[in-house]
Motif scaffolding. Structure first.
Motif, PDB file in Angstrom:
ATOM      1  N   TYR A   1       7.459  34.171  35.356  1.00 55.88           N
ATOM      2  CA  TYR A   1       6.344  34.501  36.252  1.00 55.88           C
ATOM      3  C   TYR A   1       6.814  35.340  37.433  1.00 55.88           C
ATOM      4  CZ  TYR A   1       3.814  33.550  40.621  1.00 55.88           C
ATOM      5  OH  TYR A   1       3.229  33.664  41.854  1.00 55.88           O
ATOM      6  N   ALA A   2       7.781  34.814  38.181  1.00 53.06           N
ATOM      7  CA  ALA A   2       8.072  35.376  39.503  1.00 53.06           C
ATOM      8  C   ALA A   2       8.832  36.685  39.467  1.00 53.06           C
ATOM      9  CB  ALA A   2       8.840  34.357  40.337  1.00 53.06           C
ATOM     10  N   GLY A   3       9.490  36.981  38.357  1.00 50.96           N
ATOM     11  CA  GLY A   3      10.331  38.170  38.291  1.00 50.96           C
ATOM     12  C   GLY A   3       9.631  39.432  38.764  1.00 50.96           C
ATOM     13  N   ALA A   4       8.351  39.534  38.471  1.00 53.25           N
ATOM     14  CA  ALA A   4       7.587  40.717  38.869  1.00 53.25           C
ATOM     15  C   ALA A   4       7.667  40.957  40.371  1.00 53.25           C
ATOM     16  CB  ALA A   4       6.127  40.556  38.437  1.00 53.25           C
ATOM     17  N   ALA A   5       7.777  39.869  41.145  1.00 51.42           N
ATOM     18  CA  ALA A   5       7.764  39.990  42.603  1.00 51.42           C
ATOM     19  C   ALA A   5       8.978  40.743  43.134  1.00 51.42           C
ATOM     20  CB  ALA A   5       7.685  38.602  43.244  1.00 51.42           C
ATOM     21  N   ALA A   6      10.014  40.829  42.327  1.00 49.84           N
ATOM     22  CA  ALA A   6      11.214  41.538  42.777  1.00 49.84           C
ATOM     23  C   ALA A   6      10.956  43.030  42.936  1.00 49.84           C
ATOM     24  CB  ALA A   6      12.372  41.291  41.816  1.00 49.84           C
ATOM     25  N   VAL A   7       9.803  43.500  42.503  1.00 46.62           N
ATOM     26  CA  VAL A   7       9.449  44.904  42.727  1.00 46.62           C
ATOM     27  C   VAL A   7       9.280  45.173  44.238  1.00 46.62           C
ATOM     28  CG1 VAL A   7       6.919  44.726  42.557  1.00 46.62           C
ATOM     29  CG2 VAL A   7       8.069  46.763  41.668  1.00 46.62           C
ATOM     30  N   CYS A   8       9.057  44.123  45.015  1.00 48.31           N
ATOM     31  CA  CYS A   8       8.902  44.257  46.469  1.00 48.31           C
ATOM     32  C   CYS A   8      10.214  43.894  47.164  1.00 48.31           C
ATOM     33  CB  CYS A   8       7.804  43.328  46.985  1.00 48.31           C
ATOM     34  SG  CYS A   8       6.191  43.672  46.304  1.00 48.31           S
ATOM     35  N   PRO A   9      10.843  44.855  47.834  1.00 47.51           N
ATOM     36  CA  PRO A   9      12.137  44.556  48.474  1.00 47.51           C
ATOM     37  C   PRO A   9      12.068  43.369  49.421  1.00 47.51           C
ATOM     38  CG  PRO A   9      11.675  46.915  48.516  1.00 47.51           C
ATOM     39  CD  PRO A   9      10.446  46.253  47.980  1.00 47.51           C
ATOM     40  N   GLU A  10      10.934  43.201  50.096  1.00 41.63           N
ATOM     41  CA  GLU A  10      10.847  42.103  51.077  1.00 41.63           C
ATOM     42  C   GLU A  10      10.809  40.732  50.414  1.00 41.63           C
ATOM     43  OE1 GLU A  10       8.473  44.135  50.229  1.00 41.63           O
ATOM     44  OE2 GLU A  10       6.473  43.214  50.336  1.00 41.63           O
ATOM     45  N   LEU A  11      10.666  40.678  49.098  1.00 43.34           N
ATOM     46  CA  LEU A  11      10.663  39.390  48.394  1.00 43.34           C
ATOM     47  C   LEU A  11      11.964  39.169  47.624  1.00 43.34           C
ATOM     48  CD1 LEU A  11       6.992  39.510  47.007  1.00 43.34           C
ATOM     49  CD2 LEU A  11       7.805  38.177  48.962  1.00 43.34           C
ATOM     50  N   ARG A  12      12.882  40.103  47.746  1.00 48.40           N
ATOM     51  CA  ARG A  12      14.114  40.044  46.946  1.00 48.40           C
ATOM     52  C   ARG A  12      15.019  38.862  47.298  1.00 48.40           C
ATOM     53  NH1 ARG A  12      15.400  45.633  45.414  1.00 48.40           N
ATOM     54  NH2 ARG A  12      13.623  46.167  44.057  1.00 48.40           N
ATOM     55  N   ASP A  13      14.880  38.335  48.521  1.00 51.77           N
ATOM     56  CA  ASP A  13      15.770  37.215  48.890  1.00 51.77           C
ATOM     57  C   ASP A  13      15.587  36.024  47.944  1.00 51.77           C
ATOM     58  OD1 ASP A  13      13.204  36.694  49.752  1.00 51.77           O
ATOM     59  OD2 ASP A  13      13.808  35.792  51.663  1.00 51.77           O
ATOM     60  N   ARG A  14      14.410  35.908  47.343  1.00 54.81           N
ATOM     61  CA  ARG A  14      14.177  34.815  46.397  1.00 54.81           C
ATOM     62  C   ARG A  14      14.974  34.996  45.100  1.00 54.81           C
ATOM     63  NH1 ARG A  14      10.524  35.918  50.120  1.00 54.81           N
ATOM     64  NH2 ARG A  14       8.657  34.635  50.414  1.00 54.81           N
ATOM     65  N   PHE A  15      15.510  36.173  44.908  1.00 54.45           N
ATOM     66  CA  PHE A  15      16.186  36.483  43.649  1.00 54.45           C
ATOM     67  C   PHE A  15      17.709  36.556  43.804  1.00 54.45           C
ATOM     68  CE2 PHE A  15      11.834  37.836  43.400  1.00 54.45           C
ATOM     69  CZ  PHE A  15      11.445  37.380  42.158  1.00 54.45           C
ATOM     70  N   ALA A  16      18.168  36.104  44.938  1.00 54.12           N
ATOM     71  CA  ALA A  16      19.616  36.165  45.186  1.00 54.12           C
ATOM     72  C   ALA A  16      20.374  35.505  44.040  1.00 54.12           C
ATOM     73  CB  ALA A  16      19.935  35.454  46.508  1.00 54.12           C
ATOM     74  N   GLY A  17      21.334  36.197  43.525  1.00 54.27           N
ATOM     75  CA  GLY A  17      22.201  35.617  42.503  1.00 54.27           C
ATOM     76  C   GLY A  17      21.786  35.907  41.077  1.00 54.27           C
ATOM     77  N   TRP A  18      20.549  36.357  40.854  1.00 55.34           N
ATOM     78  CA  TRP A  18      20.132  36.550  39.451  1.00 55.34           C
ATOM     79  C   TRP A  18      20.899  37.679  38.775  1.00 55.34           C
ATOM     80  CZ3 TRP A  18      14.575  38.695  38.113  1.00 55.34           C
ATOM     81  CH2 TRP A  18      14.357  39.905  38.778  1.00 55.34           C
ATOM     82  N   GLU A  19      21.472  38.563  39.593  1.00 52.35           N
ATOM     83  CA  GLU A  19      22.270  39.650  39.021  1.00 52.35           C
ATOM     84  C   GLU A  19      23.542  39.126  38.376  1.00 52.35           C
ATOM     85  OE1 GLU A  19      21.830  39.038  42.177  1.00 52.35           O
ATOM     86  OE2 GLU A  19      23.840  38.771  43.026  1.00 52.35           O
TER      87      GLU A  19
END
Lengths: 457, 457
Positions: B262-280
Motif C-alpha cells: 500500500y504505502a510504497g506509492a507515497a515514496a513518490v513524495c520526498p517529504e514522506l521518504r523518511d517513512r521508507f528509511a532502510g528499504w533500499e
C-alpha cells in the motif's frame, strides 16, 4: 485526458480530479481514439511481420530513461504504441500466428476487459463484489456444461495454468502430507516441474509410448500424492490414457490432476469428446479459455470435485477481513487474496458466441489442421511425426535436425507466418498450431506455401 | 458484433470471422457503446450505495442456469451489466469508498487495458513480445526512480502482493535451504502467512510495540531464511523499523523482504521518504500500483537486488521454448510462465500523471486523512487509536466493541460511504482509508457526517 493534461500544464492537472466532468470528457475523446486504434490494428493485423523483428534492447533504448516530470496527453501513449513499441510487438492476434498454441482475444472479450477496467471490482471477500464472485461461479458452471463435465464441480479462475496446477498440487500435498512424489509423463508441461519445485515435491517423469502418451503400466503411485495426466500435451497434443490413470489413482487414493489447458476447449464439440474419456474422474481439471476459447490472456479455469480440500489448504481470513458472511470467498480456495473481474470476459465470450459459435470455431480449426496434415503427408520429402488429436500438426522436412532448425528460422524471418518447434523421440520437429478465430483456409495455405518455398532454397 | 450476431442468427454467425470486416464494423459500434457505458458509470459513480446490497445467491439466481446455444449480441451483455449484475457491484471506483485500501482505476489506465486486450501480447519468452518485456523493465525502472529506490534493481510485475511475497520468500528459501523460519510482525499481511504455508516454512510473529511496529530487539534470526518488514501495515499502516531490521538481517545473512504494497506509492513524495528509511537495503520490495497509483487490479511490482537468486529459483526453459536468445525472459524470475501486458497500464499512468500529478494525488490524500483525523480528535466521545503515517485513520467511538461494530454496520448500510474495521490492541477499531483519485474534501466531510449521525442514533 488530452484536454486536461495537454492544456495549460501541470498546474491545471493538479486541479483535474479523476472522475470529474473535464476528465470524463477527455476520457470519452481519448477512449474513441483508443478504440479506433484497436479496431484499425485488428483490421490490419494480417500485414506486419508476425514475429517481432526488434533486437534485444531496441525497444528499451527507444524509450526515455526516466519518467516525465509532468503529465503527458494520452494521445502521446497511443502515438508511441505505433512508433516506439510497434517493432517490438509479436502479433498474437495475427491469423498467421501458428506458434506454440495460437490464441485469440476476440472482440467481445476485448470490450469486456474495457468494462472490467472501468468497474475495477476487486474480489477479496464475497461482499467486495458479489457480482464478480457469482458471475465467476456462473461462468465456470456454464463452461463446465459446455465441456460436458459432471454437475456440481467447484470452479474458479486463475491467471494461468502455472497457477492452476500449482494450487491443485498444493491441495494434493495437503491431503497426503507424507507423500512427496508427483508423477506425470515426460511430455507434461514445464509448469508441473515448476510447481513441484516450489512445493518441494519430487517430480518423476513416466516414459511415454510411441504416440507420446504416458504408459500407465509404468505408474508407480506408492509414494505419490498426485498424478498429472495431460489431455493435449504442449509438444504434440498427445492424450494420456486418463481412464487407466484414474483407475490407478482411485485404487491408491492419489490425487488426479488433469491438464487440459489447451485441448479442454475442444470438449465443446461432442464428436471430440472421446479424447476426454475419464477426465470426469479427476480431482482437479485445468482448461485455459485464453488459449482456444477467444478470451485474452489471462484466464485459466480450474475445477475440482473436492473444494473442501482447497479450502482446508488455502482458507485463512485475517481479522481485518472478518465479517459475518455465510458465503466463502473464492480467495479461500487459492493462494492469491485479490482477484480481478476476469469472469466478465469469459461470460461475454460464452454469450456472444454461444455453444454453436464456439463449436463452429473449434471444428473449423480441427478441419484446417487436417487439411494441412494432408498436404504434408501428400508431399514427398515431408513427414508427419505425431498423431493429430486436435488442431496442431507436428511434422518435419527430411534431413537433419539442423536443416529443419534453419528452415524454421527462414520461415519465421520471412515475417509471413510464425511457427515454433519441439523435440519428439529425440528429433527436431516443426509445429503448426491452428487456433486463431481469425485464421482462414487461405492463411493455412499460405503457411504451407511459405514452408515449401523456404525448404526448396 | 450486434450487426452480425443479432442478425439472421447462428447460421450467419458461423460465417463471421473474428477480425473480418463485418466483425470489426460491429466492434466499432459495440465499442462505442461500451465506452459510453464506462464513461457514464464514472460520471454517476458517486450515486449508488457504495457497498453492494445483494443477498448471497441473488446475482447467481438472476443469471440463466445454462449458457446460450447460439450467439447473443454484445448489447445484451451491456444491458445485463446494469440490470442483473448492477446490484452486485461494490463500487471500488466511488469517491466514497474508504474501506480496506481505497483504489483507483484511472482513466488512462482503463484505456490502456483496452489496448492491452486488443494487442493480446503474451510474455513467455522475450521474443513472444519484446515490447511487453522491455516496457515492463522500463516502467519498473521509471517507478523505482519515482520512489527513490536505488539504481540497478531488477523489477517485474506480478498479479498481486500475495504472489510477489510468495516468490520473494521462495527465493529466500532457495538461498538458505536449511532455514525454515520466516519472521514478521504480528501485523504483517495474511499473504505472508499463506506464502509460508505453501512453502512449508514456519511463520513466527514478532510482537510489536505500542505503535504496532515490529520490535527489532525481539528478532531471533538464527533459524530464519527471511524477515518480512512492512512499511504500511494493513491494519494501521504502521511502519516497521526497517534500518534496525536490516542490520540484523545483514549480520546473519537473512533475506529481507519489504512489504510496501500500500504505502510504497507515497515514496513518490520526498517529504514522506523518511517513512521508507532502510528499504533500499532490502533483498526484495513489493509495491502495488493497483492500490494507490491509479492502476486497476491487478498490478503488483516486485524489485530485487538479487535477480540471480530469482533466476536460480525459477529458471527452467523446456525444449519447446528453447531458442537462441541472449535475453532472459521475465518468466525465468517467477513462478508463472505466461504474463499479460500489465506494463501498458502502469506506463500510461506514469506518463499521463507524471511525477507531479502523482505527487499531487498522494499529498491530497494525506492532507484529507489529516483533516479527518483532526475532526475525530476534536470531537468528544471519539478517539484516534493509532499514529497516521499515511492516508488511513484508525479510530473508534467510545463504548464497547459491539457498539462500534454496530455503528460500522449502520454506516455501511446507509450506502453513502463504505469503511472497514480492524482490531488493534484487542479492541475493535474503525478505519477510514483515503486513496481514490476521485475523492474530494466534500466526500471525506460526508464520511464524518455520516459517522456522527449514525453514532448519535
Amino acid at each position: 485526458m488530452s484536454d486536461v493534461r495537454d492544456g495549460p500544464g501541470p498546474a491545471a492537472d493538479r486541479d483535474a480530479r479523476a472522475g470529474s466532468e473535464d476528465v470524463i470528457g477527455a476520457f470519452r475523446e481519448d477512449g474513441a481514439a483508443a478504440l479506433d486504434w484497436v479496431a484499425s490494428y485488428l483490421e490490419r493485423v494480417r500485414e506486419p511481420p508476425v514475429l517481432a523483428r526488434a533486437e534485444p534492447g531496441e525497444i528499451r533504448g527507444a524509450l526515455p530513461a526516466s519518467p516525465p516530470d509532468g503529465p503527458e496527453p494520452f494521445g502521446a501513449v497511443l502515438e508511441d504504441l505505433d512508433t516506439v513499441l510497434g517493432p517490438g510487438l509479436t502479433h498474437w492476434q495475427s491469423p498467421r500466428f501458428f506458434a506454440y498454441f495460437a490464441t485469440t482475444s476476440s472482440e467481445p472479450a476485448i470490450l469486456a476487459e474495457l468494462l472490467a477496467a472501468g468497474l475495477n471490482q476487486v474480489g477479496i471477500l464475497w461482499r467486495t463484489s458479489p457480482a464478480l464472485q457469482e458471475l465467476e461461479e456462473t461462468a465456470l458452471d456454464w463452461l463446465a456444461q459446455l465441456l460436458g463435465l459432471p454437475d456440481g464441480l467447484h470452479g474458479h479462475i486463475e491467471d494461468t495454468a502455472s497457477t492452476s496446477t500449482l494450487v491443485a498440487l498444493a491441495a494434493a500435498r495437503h491431503v497426503r502430507p507424507g507423500r512427496r512424489v508427483v508423477l506425470c509423463s515426460e511430455h507434461a508441461h514445464s509448469s508441473v516441474d515448476k510447481a513441484a519445485r516450489l512445493l518441494e515435491l519430487e517430480l518423476r517423469a513416466v516414459p511415454s509410448d510411441e504416440a507420446f502418451r504416458l504408459r500407465p503400466e509404468l505408474l508407480d503411485v506408492e509414494d505419490a500424492c498426485a498424478v498429472v495426466a495431460t489431455i493435449g500435451t504442449t509438444s504434440s497434443t498427445s492424450v494420456d490414457p486418463v481412464p487407466e490413470i484414474a483407475d490407478r489413482c482411485e485404487h491408491d487414493g492419489v490425487w488426479l490432476h488433469v491438464d487440459a489447458a489447451y485441448a479442454g476447449a475442444a470438449a465443446v464439440c461432442p464428436e471430440l469428446r472421446d479424447r476426454f474419456a475419464g477426465w470426469e474422474r479427476a480431482d482437479s481439471i485445468v482448461v485455459n479459455p485464453h488459449k482456444w476459447l477467444g478470451v485474452p490472456t489471462d484466464c485459466s479455469t480450474l475445477w475440482t470435485r473436492r473444494p473442501d480440500v482447497f479450502r482446508d489448504t488455502f482458507g485463512l481470513v485475517p481479522e481485518y477481513l472478518r465479517v459475518d458472511e455465510e458465503v466463502a470467498s473464492l480467495s479461500e480456495y487459492t493462494q492469491v487474496l485479490g482477484r480481478r473481474f476476469r469472469a466478465l470476459k469469459l461470460w461475454a465470450v460464452l454469450r456472444c458466441y454461444g455453444r454453436s459459435g464456439l463449436q463452429a470455431r473449434i471444428r473449423g480449426h480441427v478441419r484446417l489442421a487436417g487439411l494441412f496434415e494432408g498436404w504434408v503427408r501428400a508431399e514427398p520429402g515431408w513427414e508427419v511425426v505425431a498423431p493429430r488429436p486436435f488442431s496442431v500438426v507436428c511434422f518435419r522436412r527430411e534431413g537433419s535436425d539442423e536443416e529443419n532448425e534453419r528452415l524454421l528460422g527462414r520461415v519465421n524471418d520471412s515475417g509471413e507466418i510464425f511457427i515454433s518447434h519441439t523435440r519428439l523421440a529425440g528429433r527436431y520437429v516443426l509445429r503448426l498450431a491452428v487456433g486463431s478465430f481469425r485464421t482462414t483456409e487461405d492463411d493455412v495455405r499460405l503457411a504451407w506455401d511459405v514452408l515449401r518455398r523456404e525448404a526448396s532454397q
